[in-house]
Structure formats: C-alpha cells, structure tokens
Design an enzyme around this catalytic site. Structure first.
Site, PDB file in Angstrom:
ATOM      1  N   ARG A  75     -45.878  30.075 -86.225  1.00 60.60           N
ATOM      2  CA  ARG A  75     -44.598  30.608 -85.756  1.00 60.60           C
ATOM      3  C   ARG A  75     -43.359  29.767 -86.063  1.00 60.60           C
ATOM      4  O   ARG A  75     -42.263  30.288 -86.088  1.00 60.60           O
ATOM      5  CB  ARG A  75     -44.657  30.822 -84.234  1.00 60.60           C
ATOM      6  CG  ARG A  75     -45.607  31.911 -83.833  1.00 60.60           C
ATOM      7  CD  ARG A  75     -45.785  31.956 -82.329  1.00 60.60           C
ATOM      8  NE  ARG A  75     -46.560  30.823 -81.836  1.00 60.60           N
ATOM      9  CZ  ARG A  75     -46.925  30.657 -80.573  1.00 60.60           C
ATOM     10  NH1 ARG A  75     -46.557  31.544 -79.660  1.00 60.60           N
ATOM     11  NH2 ARG A  75     -47.648  29.625 -80.203  1.00 60.60           N
ATOM     12  N   ARG A 126     -52.090  23.984 -86.258  1.00 61.04           N
ATOM     13  CA  ARG A 126     -51.173  25.127 -86.220  1.00 61.04           C
ATOM     14  C   ARG A 126     -50.053  25.004 -87.263  1.00 61.04           C
ATOM     15  O   ARG A 126     -48.946  25.503 -87.060  1.00 61.04           O
ATOM     16  CB  ARG A 126     -50.562  25.316 -84.822  1.00 61.04           C
ATOM     17  CG  ARG A 126     -51.625  25.653 -83.782  1.00 61.04           C
ATOM     18  CD  ARG A 126     -51.033  26.363 -82.561  1.00 61.04           C
ATOM     19  NE  ARG A 126     -52.081  26.619 -81.591  1.00 61.04           N
ATOM     20  CZ  ARG A 126     -51.982  26.398 -80.289  1.00 61.04           C
ATOM     21  NH1 ARG A 126     -50.862  25.929 -79.769  1.00 61.04           N
ATOM     22  NH2 ARG A 126     -52.982  26.665 -79.486  1.00 61.04           N
ATOM     23  N   ARG A 148     -44.990  38.382 -90.015  1.00 66.39           N
ATOM     24  CA  ARG A 148     -45.406  38.955 -88.730  1.00 66.39           C
ATOM     25  C   ARG A 148     -44.701  40.285 -88.461  1.00 66.39           C
ATOM     26  O   ARG A 148     -45.257  41.169 -87.830  1.00 66.39           O
ATOM     27  CB  ARG A 148     -45.096  37.948 -87.610  1.00 66.39           C
ATOM     28  CG  ARG A 148     -45.706  38.296 -86.271  1.00 66.39           C
ATOM     29  CD  ARG A 148     -45.487  37.197 -85.268  1.00 66.39           C
ATOM     30  NE  ARG A 148     -44.075  36.937 -85.031  1.00 66.39           N
ATOM     31  CZ  ARG A 148     -43.612  35.972 -84.252  1.00 66.39           C
ATOM     32  NH1 ARG A 148     -44.436  35.144 -83.655  1.00 66.39           N
ATOM     33  NH2 ARG A 148     -42.316  35.809 -84.072  1.00 66.39           N
ATOM     34  N   TYR A 196     -63.437  31.756 -72.280  1.00 63.80           N
ATOM     35  CA  TYR A 196     -62.733  32.998 -72.630  1.00 63.80           C
ATOM     36  C   TYR A 196     -63.575  34.220 -72.282  1.00 63.80           C
ATOM     37  O   TYR A 196     -63.081  35.190 -71.705  1.00 63.80           O
ATOM     38  CB  TYR A 196     -62.382  33.029 -74.115  1.00 63.80           C
ATOM     39  CG  TYR A 196     -61.085  32.339 -74.446  1.00 63.80           C
ATOM     40  CD1 TYR A 196     -59.870  32.791 -73.903  1.00 63.80           C
ATOM     41  CD2 TYR A 196     -61.045  31.240 -75.294  1.00 63.80           C
ATOM     42  CE1 TYR A 196     -58.672  32.159 -74.195  1.00 63.80           C
ATOM     43  CE2 TYR A 196     -59.846  30.599 -75.599  1.00 63.80           C
ATOM     44  CZ  TYR A 196     -58.659  31.060 -75.042  1.00 63.80           C
ATOM     45  OH  TYR A 196     -57.475  30.441 -75.328  1.00 63.80           O
ATOM     46  N   ASP A 236     -58.813  32.465 -85.599  1.00 67.76           N
ATOM     47  CA  ASP A 236     -58.799  32.143 -84.174  1.00 67.76           C
ATOM     48  C   ASP A 236     -60.210  31.780 -83.748  1.00 67.76           C
ATOM     49  O   ASP A 236     -61.179  32.251 -84.351  1.00 67.76           O
ATOM     50  CB  ASP A 236     -58.288  33.329 -83.344  1.00 67.76           C
ATOM     51  CG  ASP A 236     -57.925  32.897 -81.925  1.00 67.76           C
ATOM     52  OD1 ASP A 236     -58.847  32.845 -81.073  1.00 67.76           O
ATOM     53  OD2 ASP A 236     -56.754  32.601 -81.661  1.00 67.76           O
TER      54      ASP A 236
END
Length: 353
Positions: A32, A28, A41, A155, A78
């Site tokens: 963010r 990651r 974003r 998922y 993803d």
C-alpha cells in the site's frame, strides 16, 4: 552442496557465507505505501484477485524490485491463501485481513478437513514463483512464505484477527485435544505447501507465526514450538539446503525458543536490541531485522543512523537487514528508497571493525 559465487547475496548470507554487506529486503515491500500498487488496486479491488491472478501477483511482487532492487523478492500472497485447499473457506477484507466464514470449533469440523494438494488447489503459486525466478535471475533471491500452525489455527478458530485471542485460548486451555488435532493437520499441510513453493522456485521460505507472541512462554512450548518444528523438520527432510526463516511478532519473551524451532534464521523485532538478541541467541544463530518500521517516517540522517546501529550490533556474519515487521502503509516512498540505497552502500567490515 557448494554454492557458487554467482548465487544471489541473500541466499549466500542465509546459508552462512561471509558477504561484503548484509543483504536487505523489507517485509510488506509490495503493497500500500507504493503508488504503483494503489493504482493497481483500483483495477483489482479484491485482494484474492491481486494475489491469485498470476499476472497481477507477478506485477505486484516485482513493483519493489523494479523500484529499489532489494536482495529479496517475496511472493505477493497471504498466510491464509492455502486454507481453502484444506476445506476452510476464507476471504481477505481490505484493511481488515482474513475472514473465515465458518470458524473451526468442533471435532466434526476438524474431521472434515482434507489434505492439501497444492498443484490442484494453488496452481497460480507455481506460475508466480517461476516468473519471479526468471525475472530476477541471480540478481536477487526469491522468497516464499507460509503461515505457522498456531497463527493459522488462531485465524481458523477466531474467524478473524483478534486483540485478545480469547476463543482460541479458551479452546487451548479447556479442550486442548481438539486444538492439537487442528495444529497437526495444519502443520502437515503447511509443510506440503512450503515444499511446493521451493519446488516452484522459492530459494528461501519465511514462516510467519505472527500471533505466537500472544502466548506465555510455557504455552508457546505447547502450542507453537512443537508445530513450527513439525513443519521445519518435514521441509528439511526433502529440501535440506533451503534456508528457513521464522518470524514471531512481539517475540522478546520467546526469542531463545525461536532458535529451537529448526529455523536457520530468527527474525528479531524492534522490542529487542540487536546486540542483546545476538547475545541471547548465541553466535551460531543467524538473524534478520530489526528496524522499527516507524523509523522510516524520520529524516534521512535518522534512518541512516538506525541502519548503521543495527548492522554494527548484528556483526559481520549471518544478518539479513530488514524491518522488525511490515513497512507501514503511509510510509513515504522516497524514505523506502533511501533505506535500500543506504543499506546497499554499506560495507560490513568498515562498520563492524
């Protein structure tokens, strides 16, 4: 096949060559905690836009490369990205993760899934990976990544992330035949997708079985391990020289089993001491990890000590320095910079001797 000494650091270590320091990247690392990402974003609020519009995904993937020069530059994407290509409609909700609109729970739904044609379903992947390879050249290694069958099934069946995995475990334990069909279809699609990523420029591929640590060891042997193997065997048939990494979150109880998957490198999380991991896995298994991401909140001295500790315990062969999981969103950017600076100044020989 020999590897020239101009091959990037991470690729050489992943192939088992002796290198002067452990290569370093961070799960990651695009995301963010970086102001540059948060700014972008604002302009592209949809995660799917950020990861599927090539020029945006390229920019995001390269933000940490430009800031910190890690030894690995990973595709910004993803694990659920290929699912629409099989006929499983999904979206990715900001801060919540993947949402599957019609969870897969019946034989009819499984029968309606189709084979993955990545060229048709995921053409942006080629554009992104080719651009990353061109940008970093031999200075870094381009990593691709895929989700593992069990985690993608979790998922698809749950419809979203879960704390208890009660719906998929109910299916696994009361109607396993249906789940095995789904896992087989997913494994074959993931193998196609991983091969496609390699053909498009990925030099190493990491498979995330994020939720396999939620299984008991005997259920891991039934529902996770055989399908990890199925993916890795198919990829190795066509791309034997591409190193493959396996990550399982909360993997302390299944660490030895991970080494039986066919992966070249086992990611170790912070619930296992790196010296213990090395002893449990044996000398021939390469490892990645295993700093607690929370360490990056601490002082520089503390961060440095923990890096040294991990590298010393991992020894001077077959270790890629990384966090045990993704960097946390509110991590100070200057601490990430310090992590990379410290790692790149290491000399394994000096530390390990």
């Amino acid at each position: 096949m020999g590897v020239s000494s101009t091959a990037p650091h991470l690729l050489r270590a992943a192939r088992g060559e002796i290198v002067d320091r452990p290569p370093v990247w961070m799960m990651r690392q695009a995301g963010r905690y970086m102001k540059a990402y948060r700014d972008l974003r604002e302009k592209y609020p949809s995660f799917r836009d950020r990861s599927e519009i090539p020029e945006v995904a390229i920019e995001v993937s390269l933000q940490p490369w430009k800031a910190f020069q890690p030894d690995g530059v990973i595709l910004f994407s993803d694990i659920v990205t290929p699912l629409p290509g099989l006929g499983i409609d999904m979206d990715i909700a900001e801060g919540k993760g993947p949402i599957i609109h019609s969870p897969i729970r019946t034989q009819a739904q499984i029968d309606s899934l189709h084979d993955l044609d990545p060229e048709a379903a995921l053409p942006f992947i080629k554009t992104i990976l080719q651009a990353l390879r061109q940008e970093v050249g031999d200075k870094s290694t381009v990593l691709g990544f895929v989700g593992a069958p069990w985690t993608l099934a979790a998922y698809a069946v749950e419809g979203k992330g879960s704390k208890t995995y009660s719906i998929i475990k109910n299916l696994a334990f009361s109607d396993p035949a249906i789940l095995h069909q789904l896992l087989t279809k997913l494994a074959d699609a993931i193998a196609v997708y991983a091969r496609y990523q390699i053909d498009c420029g990925a030099q190493v591929v990491q498979m995330f079985d994020s939720w396999a640590g939620q299984l008991s060891p005997q259920d891991y042997d039934t529902f996770a391990l055989p399908y990890q193997r199925r993916v890795f065997q198919q990829v190795k048939q066509t791309h034997p020289d591409t190193p493959l990494i396996l990550l399982v979150s909360g993997s302390a109880g299944v660490l030895e089993r991970m080494a039986q998957s066919g992966a070249d490198i086992v990611t170790v999380d912070w619930t296992v001491d790196m010296a213990d991991a090395r002893a449990r896995l044996g000398k021939h298994v390469k490892v990645q990890g295993n700093l607690d991401p929370g360490v990056l909140y601490a002082s520089k001295e503390f961060i440095r000590d923990r890096i040294y500790d991990t590298v010393r315990k991992a020894g001077n062969w077959g270790h890629i320095l990384n966090l045990g999981h993704g960097v946390l969103p509110d991590t100070p950017e200057e601490n990430v910079a310090f992590f990379f600076e410290t790692a790149k100044q290491l000399s394994t020989a000096a530390l390990v001797s």
